[in-house]
Every structure is written in C-alpha cells, then in structure tokens.
Motif scaffolding. Structure first.
Motif, short mmCIF file in Angstrom:
data_model
loop_
_atom_site.label_atom_id
_atom_site.label_comp_id
_atom_site.label_asym_id
_atom_site.label_seq_id
_atom_site.Cartn_x
_atom_site.Cartn_y
_atom_site.Cartn_z
N GLY A 177 -1.44 -29.39 -7.25
CA GLY A 177 -0.89 -28.87 -8.34
C GLY A 177 -0.39 -27.30 -8.33
N GLN A 211 -0.90 -20.99 -16.26
CA GLN A 211 -1.55 -22.16 -16.58
C GLN A 211 -1.62 -23.13 -15.52
OE1 GLN A 211 -3.03 -22.15 -19.70
NE2 GLN A 211 -2.51 -19.86 -19.60
N GLN A 234 -1.25 -26.55 -13.73
CA GLN A 234 -0.47 -27.92 -13.93
C GLN A 234 -0.78 -28.70 -12.81
OE1 GLN A 234 1.03 -28.22 -16.99
NE2 GLN A 234 0.70 -26.22 -17.50
N HIS A 256 0.62 -31.21 -10.77
CA HIS A 256 1.98 -31.64 -10.24
C HIS A 256 2.00 -31.95 -8.99
CE1 HIS A 256 3.78 -31.49 -14.35
NE2 HIS A 256 3.61 -30.15 -14.44
#
Length: 315
Positions: free
Chosen positions: A2, A8, A10, A12
């Motif tokens: 991620g 923040q 995330q 991904h």
C-alpha cells in the motif's frame, strides 16, 4: 502492499494500468545526507541514527551489508521489520522499534511527515536528534555508510575515487536491467511489458556471466559497491525471482561464473549473517497476493552458498 495518501494509509497495489502494464518504481522521498562536517544538519555521530530494514528486501539488504562491513553496528542502531507486508504494509513486532514503538512502518513515515503521500519502503534511516527521516534511498545510504562516518567506520572503501566512473556506469545498467528488472518482469500486467523486462534481464545476465568468467569482481580487482548492489538480487534469484517473478530462462545455480561469484561474496566474513532466506521466501510468496493469491510458500529453490568456489583463481 500500500501507500500513504495525505498521511492516511491506503492498501493499494501498483497501478500498472496507467503505464501500459509496466511497473514503474517511485523515487525516494527523503534524500538528505549525513556528513563528517560538524556544522552539517546531519553530522556523523555515534548513536544518533537508526536504520529500519527488512531481511527480505534487496534494497535494504545492501545497507545491512555495508553497515556490517564498515563496522558500524555500534554506531547505527537497527530495527528489522517482519517479513509480511499485508494490509498495513511492513509490520514491526512489539518492542522492535525503540524510537517510536510503531507497529507498522507507515507510522514512522508519518512521524516525520504527517501529510506524506507515497510508498512506504525500506530501508529508512532515522535521525534521533532532529526527529525525522534522513534518507529512504538505499544507494545513498550505502555511500553514507561507506564514507560519511570517518574514524567511526572501518573496512575497505567500496566507492574509491579512481573507480567511480566505472562503478556508476555498471550500476546504471544493473539497476535498470537486473535489480529493478526482476520487478519489472514480475509486476508486469501485459505480455509486452513482461517480454521487454525479461529479455533485458537475461541479456544483461548473459553479459555478466561472460564478464565474470574473466574478472573476479565487477570493477577493478576489489569488491566495490557495484558488487553488493548486484549480490542482493542474485542471492534471491533462484529462491524467488526464477519462479515467483517468471524470470525462468535459467537459474543462477546453473551458471558457472555467476554462481561462483555469489558464493564468493556470500563467504566474505559478516555477509552470511545478513542473508535470511526464510524471511525472503516468506515475504514474496505470502505478501504479494496479486501474484500468488494463495500465499503458499514453496519448498526448495535455495542454493548452498557456503559451497567452495574457485573465484580466487581469477586474480
């Protein structure tokens, strides 16, 4: 796997759809330098800096090797993250981070830059005095370890002035085609992108096999940083990249010069302790679920790097 977006976390994977199926590595975000000048914002001092690494990561591995060979173990402290990089990224075992008490590496990044956007990677070099990240660029960290600590360090010079032009040239090809090339093959999401990376990788490995059949090391008659940069990819190749990343034209163990070269470097005192194939295999096969959805870690694939070699005959 991620990244941070405005501070923040995330979860991904890489967006290869935007790059024609090609994996593109993000540039390091922190590029400050430690200096032996006492007036520097980051002066060389024992006990001031802390290194976050993973045994699994080849980029972090090179910093562990140079730290060990320059005798900096008591100068630069270290935290080792666990092999798993799952929904929260690199994980830190309880008590393994004496600076922040962090459980995930992204928390260390946001301690330095609360609104950071970017990938959370190892290695990471932290300054305890100013409370920020000095660098997360491995190639620059190893050069700082090589020359910035003056009398606090020992051991050979891995970036000697007389060889720098040659070292830089060979580093450039090896980074593009081999170090990053295995990832460009493994993370490719189109046939064309994979074929391009695969072909470049094995053209360069063929060239290295020929070069190393006549020369013990990559540049000159001594080990340089170019050797350590190549070593951390080659030592992982058969156990991970051959199968997991589909880099399967041949194994390094099936070569003559490259196989002996890896064993030669592995047997340098202090290096074997930095090679953790258990962490390496666990990380790639368990963490990269886009490639290996079941997270099954295969048995086998490791070479015995302690076997004899005849590389000394080339000197």
């Amino acid at each position: 796997m991620g990244l941070l977006i405005d501070g923040q976390w995330q979860d991904h994977w890489y967006d290869t759809a935007a790059t024609g199926g090609r994996f593109e590595r993000e540039e390091a975000r922190f590029r400050h330098w430690i200096s032996d000048d006492p007036a520097s914002p980051y002066p060389a001092e024992a006990g001031r800096y802390h290194l976050y690494v993973s045994y699994a990561c080849p980029w972090a591995h090179r910093t562990l090797i140079v730290r060990a060979l320059k005798g900096l173990q008591d100068v630069v402290s270290v935290s080792v993250v666990g092999p798993d990089m799952l929904e929260q990224g690199w994980e830190i075992a309880p008590g393994a981070d004496p600076i922040h008490g962090a459980r995930f590496l992204h928390q260390v990044y946001t301690a330095a830059q609360p609104t950071m956007t970017g990938r959370v990677t190892v290695p990471l070099l932290w300054d305890k005095v100013s409370g920020t990240i000095v660098s997360n660029e491995s190639s620059e960290i190893i050069r700082m370890f090589n020359s910035a600590f003056g009398a606090l360090a020992q051991g050979p010079d891995f970036y000697p002035l007389a060889l720098r032009e040659q070292i830089d040239a060979i580093n450039s090809r090896i980074y593009s085609d081999v170090n990053n090339g295995v990832y460009r093959a493994g993370f490719a999401t189109t046939q064309q992108a994979y074929d391009e990376a695969y072909d470049r990788l094995f053209r360069t490995l063929d060239w290295l096999e020929q070069h190393l059949s006549q020369h013990r090391y990559l540049v000159g008659e001594q080990i340089t940083e170019a050797d350590w940069r190549l070593f951390t990819t080659l030592v992982r190749f058969d156990a991970v990249y051959f199968g997991h990343f589909k880099c399967n034209a041949y194994r390094i163990a099936d070569t003559q010069a490259l196989a002996g070269y890896v064993r030669d470097l592995y047997q340098v005192p202090g290096v074997a302790e930095t090679v953790r194939l258990d962490h390496i295999k666990a990380h790639y096969y368990r963490s990269q679920r886009t490639i290996n959805p079941g997270g099954v870690v295969p048995k086998g694939g490791e070479d015995d790097f302690s076997r004899p070699h005849t590389r000394h005959e080339l000197v």
